[in-house]
Design a protein around this motif. Sequence first.
Motif, PDB file in Angstrom:
ATOM      1  N   THR A  54       1.768  12.624   2.318  1.00 31.95           N
ATOM      2  CA  THR A  54       1.124  11.627   3.169  1.00 31.95           C
ATOM      3  C   THR A  54      -0.376  11.704   2.970  1.00 31.95           C
ATOM      4  O   THR A  54      -0.950  12.800   2.926  1.00 31.95           O
ATOM      5  N   GLY A  55      -1.021  10.551   2.826  1.00 31.91           N
ATOM      6  CA  GLY A  55      -2.465  10.519   2.616  1.00 31.91           C
ATOM      7  C   GLY A  55      -2.948   9.091   2.505  1.00 31.91           C
ATOM      8  O   GLY A  55      -2.244   8.142   2.885  1.00 31.91           O
ATOM      9  N   LEU A  56      -4.144   8.921   1.971  1.00 34.15           N
ATOM     10  CA  LEU A  56      -4.755   7.601   1.878  1.00 34.15           C
ATOM     11  C   LEU A  56      -4.464   6.945   0.535  1.00 34.15           C
ATOM     12  O   LEU A  56      -4.516   7.590  -0.512  1.00 34.15           O
ATOM     13  N   ALA A  57      -4.168   5.653   0.588  1.00 31.66           N
ATOM     14  CA  ALA A  57      -4.005   4.833  -0.605  1.00 31.66           C
ATOM     15  C   ALA A  57      -5.174   3.870  -0.707  1.00 31.66           C
ATOM     16  O   ALA A  57      -5.660   3.356   0.302  1.00 31.66           O
ATOM     17  N   SER A  58      -5.615   3.633  -1.938  1.00 33.65           N
ATOM     18  CA  SER A  58      -6.607   2.594  -2.213  1.00 33.65           C
ATOM     19  C   SER A  58      -5.963   1.614  -3.194  1.00 33.65           C
ATOM     20  O   SER A  58      -4.790   1.753  -3.529  1.00 33.65           O
ATOM     21  N   TRP A  59      -6.723   0.606  -3.676  1.00 35.12           N
ATOM     22  CA  TRP A  59      -6.137  -0.329  -4.635  1.00 35.12           C
ATOM     23  C   TRP A  59      -7.171  -0.788  -5.644  1.00 35.12           C
ATOM     24  O   TRP A  59      -8.369  -0.688  -5.436  1.00 35.12           O
ATOM     25  N   TYR A  60      -6.663  -1.262  -6.775  1.00 36.15           N
ATOM     26  CA  TYR A  60      -7.531  -1.792  -7.827  1.00 36.15           C
ATOM     27  C   TYR A  60      -6.941  -3.084  -8.383  1.00 36.15           C
ATOM     28  O   TYR A  60      -5.743  -3.313  -8.279  1.00 36.15           O
ATOM     29  N   GLY A  61      -7.817  -3.942  -8.937  1.00 42.95           N
ATOM     30  CA  GLY A  61      -7.341  -5.264  -9.333  1.00 42.95           C
ATOM     31  C   GLY A  61      -8.082  -5.903 -10.466  1.00 42.95           C
ATOM     32  O   GLY A  61      -7.962  -5.499 -11.628  1.00 42.95           O
ATOM     33  N   ASP A  62      -8.908  -6.906 -10.155  1.00 44.98           N
ATOM     34  CA  ASP A  62      -9.486  -7.810 -11.149  1.00 44.98           C
ATOM     35  C   ASP A  62     -10.146  -7.123 -12.338  1.00 44.98           C
ATOM     36  O   ASP A  62      -9.935  -7.525 -13.476  1.00 44.98           O
ATOM     37  N   GLN A  63     -10.960  -6.091 -12.080  1.00 45.49           N
ATOM     38  CA  GLN A  63     -11.742  -5.519 -13.172  1.00 45.49           C
ATOM     39  C   GLN A  63     -10.885  -4.770 -14.188  1.00 45.49           C
ATOM     40  O   GLN A  63     -11.327  -4.501 -15.296  1.00 45.49           O
ATOM     41  N   THR A  96       5.252   3.947   1.811  1.00 49.76           N
ATOM     42  CA  THR A  96       5.394   3.387   3.161  1.00 49.76           C
ATOM     43  C   THR A  96       4.036   3.331   3.832  1.00 49.76           C
ATOM     44  O   THR A  96       3.307   4.330   3.873  1.00 49.76           O
ATOM     45  N   ASN A  97       3.671   2.171   4.336  1.00 49.47           N
ATOM     46  CA  ASN A  97       2.451   2.022   5.126  1.00 49.47           C
ATOM     47  C   ASN A  97       2.748   2.538   6.529  1.00 49.47           C
ATOM     48  O   ASN A  97       3.544   1.946   7.262  1.00 49.47           O
ATOM     49  N   LEU A  98       2.132   3.643   6.915  1.00 55.06           N
ATOM     50  CA  LEU A  98       2.433   4.264   8.196  1.00 55.06           C
ATOM     51  C   LEU A  98       1.924   3.459   9.389  1.00 55.06           C
ATOM     52  O   LEU A  98       2.341   3.691  10.518  1.00 55.06           O
ATOM     53  N   ALA A  99       1.042   2.490   9.139  1.00 52.68           N
ATOM     54  CA  ALA A  99       0.499   1.689  10.242  1.00 52.68           C
ATOM     55  C   ALA A  99       1.428   0.552  10.643  1.00 52.68           C
ATOM     56  O   ALA A  99       1.430   0.129  11.802  1.00 52.68           O
ATOM     57  N   LEU A 133      -4.418  -4.761   1.809  1.00 53.04           N
ATOM     58  CA  LEU A 133      -5.345  -5.417   0.886  1.00 53.04           C
ATOM     59  C   LEU A 133      -6.713  -5.623   1.523  1.00 53.04           C
ATOM     60  O   LEU A 133      -7.745  -5.300   0.929  1.00 53.04           O
ATOM     61  N   GLN A 134      -6.746  -6.147   2.728  1.00 50.52           N
ATOM     62  CA  GLN A 134      -8.023  -6.467   3.362  1.00 50.52           C
ATOM     63  C   GLN A 134      -8.774  -5.214   3.800  1.00 50.52           C
ATOM     64  O   GLN A 134      -9.995  -5.146   3.681  1.00 50.52           O
ATOM     65  N   ALA A 135      -8.056  -4.219   4.277  1.00 48.25           N
ATOM     66  CA  ALA A 135      -8.718  -2.989   4.730  1.00 48.25           C
ATOM     67  C   ALA A 135      -9.259  -2.174   3.567  1.00 48.25           C
ATOM     68  O   ALA A 135     -10.216  -1.430   3.716  1.00 48.25           O
ATOM     69  N   GLY A 136      -8.640  -2.303   2.391  1.00 44.26           N
ATOM     70  CA  GLY A 136      -9.112  -1.540   1.232  1.00 44.26           C
ATOM     71  C   GLY A 136      -8.437  -0.196   1.091  1.00 44.26           C
ATOM     72  O   GLY A 136      -8.191   0.265  -0.018  1.00 44.26           O
ATOM     73  N   VAL A 137      -8.152   0.456   2.206  1.00 45.00           N
ATOM     74  CA  VAL A 137      -7.446   1.740   2.203  1.00 45.00           C
ATOM     75  C   VAL A 137      -6.439   1.736   3.344  1.00 45.00           C
ATOM     76  O   VAL A 137      -6.556   0.955   4.295  1.00 45.00           O
ATOM     77  N   GLY A 138      -5.445   2.613   3.251  1.00 41.97           N
ATOM     78  CA  GLY A 138      -4.472   2.746   4.321  1.00 41.97           C
ATOM     79  C   GLY A 138      -3.741   4.066   4.204  1.00 41.97           C
ATOM     80  O   GLY A 138      -3.617   4.631   3.110  1.00 41.97           O
ATOM     81  N   GLU A 227     -18.240   1.661  10.999  1.00 39.75           N
ATOM     82  CA  GLU A 227     -18.080   2.866  10.172  1.00 39.75           C
ATOM     83  C   GLU A 227     -16.730   2.849   9.459  1.00 39.75           C
ATOM     84  O   GLU A 227     -16.647   3.258   8.288  1.00 39.75           O
ATOM     85  N   ARG A 228     -15.678   2.375  10.123  1.00 41.37           N
ATOM     86  CA  ARG A 228     -14.390   2.262   9.449  1.00 41.37           C
ATOM     87  C   ARG A 228     -14.489   1.284   8.283  1.00 41.37           C
ATOM     88  O   ARG A 228     -13.921   1.519   7.207  1.00 41.37           O
ATOM     89  N   SER A 229     -15.218   0.215   8.496  1.00 42.23           N
ATOM     90  CA  SER A 229     -15.432  -0.754   7.423  1.00 42.23           C
ATOM     91  C   SER A 229     -16.226  -0.129   6.277  1.00 42.23           C
ATOM     92  O   SER A 229     -15.924  -0.341   5.099  1.00 42.23           O
ATOM     93  N   ARG A 230     -17.242   0.660   6.631  1.00 40.61           N
ATOM     94  CA  ARG A 230     -18.058   1.305   5.579  1.00 40.61           C
ATOM     95  C   ARG A 230     -17.211   2.229   4.718  1.00 40.61           C
ATOM     96  O   ARG A 230     -17.353   2.260   3.490  1.00 40.61           O
ATOM     97  N   GLN A 231     -16.304   2.982   5.343  1.00 43.98           N
ATOM     98  CA  GLN A 231     -15.440   3.883   4.578  1.00 43.98           C
ATOM     99  C   GLN A 231     -14.539   3.092   3.633  1.00 43.98           C
ATOM    100  O   GLN A 231     -14.270   3.526   2.503  1.00 43.98           O
ATOM    101  N   ALA A 232     -14.066   1.928   4.093  1.00 45.10           N
ATOM    102  CA  ALA A 232     -13.236   1.087   3.231  1.00 45.10           C
ATOM    103  C   ALA A 232     -14.038   0.541   2.059  1.00 45.10           C
ATOM    104  O   ALA A 232     -13.545   0.459   0.932  1.00 45.10           O
ATOM    105  N   VAL A 233     -15.298   0.165   2.297  1.00 46.24           N
ATOM    106  CA  VAL A 233     -16.161  -0.328   1.217  1.00 46.24           C
ATOM    107  C   VAL A 233     -16.436   0.789   0.214  1.00 46.24           C
ATOM    108  O   VAL A 233     -16.421   0.575  -0.998  1.00 46.24           O
ATOM    109  N   ILE A 234     -16.661   2.003   0.698  1.00 42.10           N
ATOM    110  CA  ILE A 234     -16.863   3.152  -0.188  1.00 42.10           C
ATOM    111  C   ILE A 234     -15.636   3.360  -1.061  1.00 42.10           C
ATOM    112  O   ILE A 234     -15.745   3.622  -2.266  1.00 42.10           O
TER     113      ILE A 234
END
Length: 247
Positions: A54-63, A96-99, A133-138, A227-234
Amino acid sequence: MLSLVAACAGVARPEATRLPVVTDPAPIVSGTMRRYQVRGRWYQPAEQPGYDETGLASWYGDQFNGRPTATGERFDMHALTAAHKTLPLPGLVEVTNLANGRRIVVRVNDRGPFVDNRIIDLSRGSAEALGILQAGVGEVRVRYLGPAPRTGGGTTLQYAAAERAPVVSAAPSTRSDYWIQAGAFSDRRAARRVADELGDRATVEGGRNDGLFRVLVGPWPDPNAAERSRQAVIARGYADALLISAR
């Protein structure tokens, strides 16, 4: 961008309820099992039949879309695929998205993410299916299922019905507004490209005395949300993102 997704009871689209059975497993790409180093850290891929983390997932796409993955397959950002640092390639994992309870199976065919505290990097399609997708991480649970088939293998197991929280209008800010500065650029076009990547809550501000064009995400009503948004942008690759109050 970065709006919260809240799960509701029930399953809206039960396309599948059972894990896939692989009758034509693709051979493990031997070159991906060698020990390797990224940013001074060593990684040792290995068979991990009991992998369940269990941990954080991020995503990658266009580039990266259309580029070769670690297995040599072409990266399709819309397919249900992912990158992992040490699992055998290609393989299947259940995510599985725990949220919100959404659950999918993805084909792991690439290496990554090489960011602290991230356990898997999802394709854009996988992130969309899971609702991050919108949050960037989950926060997710990742369970290794075994070798992938020769082609494909991704599927949706459970799609929890979800309602998107209202998006705050990007009206002129007040002194109680908080924003994320993703970066400052001398080239307006470069700033615009970053804003487009970060979504509909990102804007480009220019015209200051220093001649820089700033990419801002927001506004957010309080510093905790910002701050939650900033972490997602990072997590999207902008390590120098700043939290600022009122433009």
